[in-house]
Write an enzyme that holds these catalytic residues in place. Structure first.
Site, PDB file in Angstrom:
ATOM      1  N   GLU A  26      56.519  19.509 -15.752  1.00  0.00           N
ATOM      2  CA  GLU A  26      57.041  18.726 -16.958  1.00  0.00           C
ATOM      3  C   GLU A  26      56.302  19.457 -18.228  1.00  0.00           C
ATOM      4  O   GLU A  26      57.071  19.626 -19.099  1.00  0.00           O
ATOM      5  CB  GLU A  26      56.055  17.314 -16.777  1.00  0.00           C
ATOM      6  CG  GLU A  26      56.535  16.687 -15.627  1.00  0.00           C
ATOM      7  CD  GLU A  26      55.639  16.569 -14.367  1.00  0.00           C
ATOM      8  OE1 GLU A  26      55.510  15.873 -13.648  1.00  0.00           O
ATOM      9  OE2 GLU A  26      55.150  17.889 -13.977  1.00  0.00           O
TER      10      GLU A  26
ATOM     11  N   ASN B 111      56.284  23.895 -11.714  1.00  0.00           N
ATOM     12  CA  ASN B 111      54.882  24.138 -11.592  1.00  0.00           C
ATOM     13  C   ASN B 111      54.737  25.631 -11.251  1.00  0.00           C
ATOM     14  O   ASN B 111      55.140  26.320 -10.536  1.00  0.00           O
ATOM     15  CB  ASN B 111      54.066  23.182 -10.770  1.00  0.00           C
ATOM     16  CG  ASN B 111      54.717  23.381  -9.070  1.00  0.00           C
ATOM     17  OD1 ASN B 111      55.662  23.411  -8.920  1.00  0.00           O
ATOM     18  ND2 ASN B 111      53.531  23.089  -8.448  1.00  0.00           N
TER      19      ASN B 111
END
Length: 148
Positions: A65, A52
């Site tokens: 992701e 992130n």
């Protein structure tokens, strides 16, 4: 727990998990302090990692992701076997709604998502379980659009 059997070898699963867990160390999360690492296993056997990346303007940040899938797609990968997501929380955290929709673009309903927590715990879900009745590329099929 998903009822479908994962199609990964023990070595693939170990590598996927260790790379997702290691990716947490590269997270840029000075605001939330919530580290997330992700690792995708491509159909060709390559591993693509992401972490992130936050921004002072919260909506501008990017989840691990989406970093991993975006990196994979830009590198030419379009077919994937599994993804692992690792956090420092327990129980393991699930991908957010935006990430679920993003991953849905490149996966199948039976695609496995391995979620790892701080104590080594793992939860496995399929894309269908995380995003039931999803909207995806198949919704743009010629037959479906003409039926509307």
């Amino acid at each position: 727990m998903s009822s479908s059997k994962p199609s990964l070898t023990a070595q693939e699963l170990q590598t996927l998990a260790s790379k997702a867990i290691a990716a947490k160390a590269t997270a840029h999360c000075p605001y939330s302090k919530f580290r997330v690492g992700a690792c995708i296993l491509t159909q060709s056997g390559d591993y693509i990692v992401g972490a992130n990346v936050e921004n002072a303007s919260y909506p501008v940040g990017t989840c691990a992701e989406r970093v991993a899938f975006g990196t994979a797609v830009v590198a030419g990968y379009k077919k994937f076997k599994a993804v692992a997501v690792a956090t420092d929380s327990n129980p393991p955290a699930s991908p957010c709604g935006m990430c679920r929709q993003f991953m849905n673009e490149f996966t199948t309903p039976s695609f496995p998502i391995y979620m790892y927590g701080s104590e080594g715990t793992c939860t496995i879900k399929t894309m269908r379980e995380l995003l039931p009745d999803s909207f995806g590329p198949e919704d743009f099929s010629k037959e479906r659009v003409q039926a509307s």
